[in-house]
Design a protein around this motif. Sequence first.
Motif, short mmCIF file in Angstrom:
data_model
loop_
_atom_site.label_atom_id
_atom_site.label_comp_id
_atom_site.label_asym_id
_atom_site.label_seq_id
_atom_site.Cartn_x
_atom_site.Cartn_y
_atom_site.Cartn_z
N PRO A 35 0.81 -1.22 0.00
CA PRO A 35 0.00 0.00 0.00
C PRO A 35 0.84 1.27 0.00
O PRO A 35 0.48 2.26 -0.65
N ARG A 66 2.20 1.73 -3.50
CA ARG A 66 1.07 2.03 -4.39
C ARG A 66 0.66 3.50 -4.25
O ARG A 66 0.42 4.20 -5.24
N THR A 67 0.61 3.98 -3.01
CA THR A 67 0.24 5.37 -2.76
C THR A 67 1.28 6.33 -3.32
O THR A 67 0.95 7.35 -3.93
#
Length: 229
Positions: A216, A219-220
Amino acid sequence: MLNTTKIMLLNFFIIFNLMIVGCQSNIDHFYHEDSTTGAIVEIPVTSVKPIIYNLYEYQGNLVIADEYDQALPDKKGRDIVYRKKLGYFLHEKIDDVNLNQIVDRNSYSELIPNVLYKDKNHIYFIRKEGGCVLCLKNLALNPDNIRIYDDEFIGDNKRLFCLYNGNEITVKSVSDFKTYKTSEGHVFGISGHNIYSQCEAYDLQQFQNTFDFISPKDRTAITKLLEGK
């Protein structure tokens, strides 16, 4: 005392023979494509003269050496378990043009070992990925104005190439192209509305669906770079 001397001599000869075998096993093997049959054949080591890095001379001609290996499949003959290095394949031409007419030996240098080289006129790419097996390419870039991005992309102020298979990729602007390396070491290129991986372009939705294994946090970070934040 005599037995001790014999043992020492025996040990000496054993070590000497092991050194000879070890040296013989480290001798490079060279291969090239037979101009008549098209088959890849081994050539005598003594016929190949090293110049610098992977640049050699063979029969009076300049050649570029590429690691030559053999894919070894699993017991079922399907998946590749590992690749066994056999030696070096000698590239003699690019697009049917003899390397003597292309390569400048005096300015030849290494950018990425066994992948990327340059001289004052050209950028040379060799790789065995993405369907590019024993490939030697001349990338259409200005050698005086190149930038390498995390060993995965290379460009000048006009064009950009992917170092997975040496193909040119289309980006919105080379000047705004950037890369991001994840915590696992995967490198993505980012430009305009696209994210690039191994020469393929993905929009944000495709990226999220295809690379769902990325953390995550990464991805961010990639999403923010894509959105210019």
